[in-house]
Design a protein around this motif. Structure first.
Motif, PDB file in Angstrom:
ATOM      1  N   ILE A  19       1.207  -5.081   2.288  1.00  0.00           N
ATOM      2  CA  ILE A  19      -0.250  -5.222   2.207  1.00  0.00           C
ATOM      3  C   ILE A  19      -0.789  -6.312   3.130  1.00  0.00           C
ATOM      4  O   ILE A  19      -1.930  -6.221   3.597  1.00  0.00           O
ATOM      5  CB  ILE A  19      -0.705  -5.446   0.737  1.00  0.00           C
ATOM      6  N   LEU A  44       0.875  -1.163   0.000  1.00  0.00           N
ATOM      7  CA  LEU A  44       0.000   0.000   0.000  1.00  0.00           C
ATOM      8  C   LEU A  44       0.918   1.219   0.000  1.00  0.00           C
ATOM      9  O   LEU A  44       1.759   1.373   0.892  1.00  0.00           O
ATOM     10  CB  LEU A  44      -0.900   0.009   1.235  1.00  0.00           C
ATOM     11  N   ILE A  50      -2.489   0.484  -4.237  1.00  0.00           N
ATOM     12  CA  ILE A  50      -1.717  -0.747  -4.053  1.00  0.00           C
ATOM     13  C   ILE A  50      -0.856  -0.945  -5.286  1.00  0.00           C
ATOM     14  O   ILE A  50      -1.327  -0.803  -6.417  1.00  0.00           O
ATOM     15  CB  ILE A  50      -2.655  -1.957  -3.854  1.00  0.00           C
TER      16      ILE A  50
END
Length: 153
Positions: free
Chosen positions: A23, A10, A95
């Motif tokens: 993530i 992220l 992302i």
């Protein structure tokens, strides 16, 4: 890009910096919520915010990096072992997949944090220190390359 050779991160912005957070620890992102100040906590802990009915400590990523005057716009609810915390950032950008070779060349998020900050985190929460060591600082050039590659695909 070979999926076995990439990590998902992220991407968040703090003043003057881009950060790549692993993530697998991210639960959700949200607008910044009200924070209840708590006495006696390290400077990088802004206080507590009630998220989904549970008070969570809010760790300000900019303050971790030595910046003092920040105004976070977003929270990232993050899993640390069996607990949750909120990381305060300026913005969440999305992302991205980052190649393992690129990851190894990127500095750790805590690279610019003072040794006293790292020691304090380690004393208070060893699991948080392990998670933050997996986060990376992302130079602007690398971010632009990732964004260009994403647009081309």
């Amino acid at each position: 890009m070979d999926k076995a050779n990439v990590g998902l991160f992220l991407i968040c912005r703090v003043p003057g910096r881009m950060c790549a957070l692993p993530i697998e620890h991210v639960i959700e992102t949200m607008r910044a919520l009200a924070i209840e100040v708590v006495a006696g906590v390290p400077q990088f802990v802004r206080g507590l915010a009630v998220i989904r009915g549970e008070p969570l400590p809010v760790v300000d990523v900019a303050r971790l990096l030595g910046m003092h005057e920040t105004s976070p716009g977003r929270f990232v609810a993050f899993r640390v072992g069996s607990r949750r915390i909120a990381l305060a950032v300026e913005a969440v950008l999305g992302i991205r997949a980052i190649a393992v070779g690129t990851l190894q060349a990127l500095p750790m998020l805590l690279h610019e944090a003072g040794s006293d900050v790292i020691a304090t985190i380690g004393l208070l929460d060893a699991e948080l220190l392990v998670v933050l060591r997996g986060a990376k600082l992302l130079p602007e050039d690398d971010w632009m390359q990732l964004d260009a590659a994403r647009a081309a695909s």
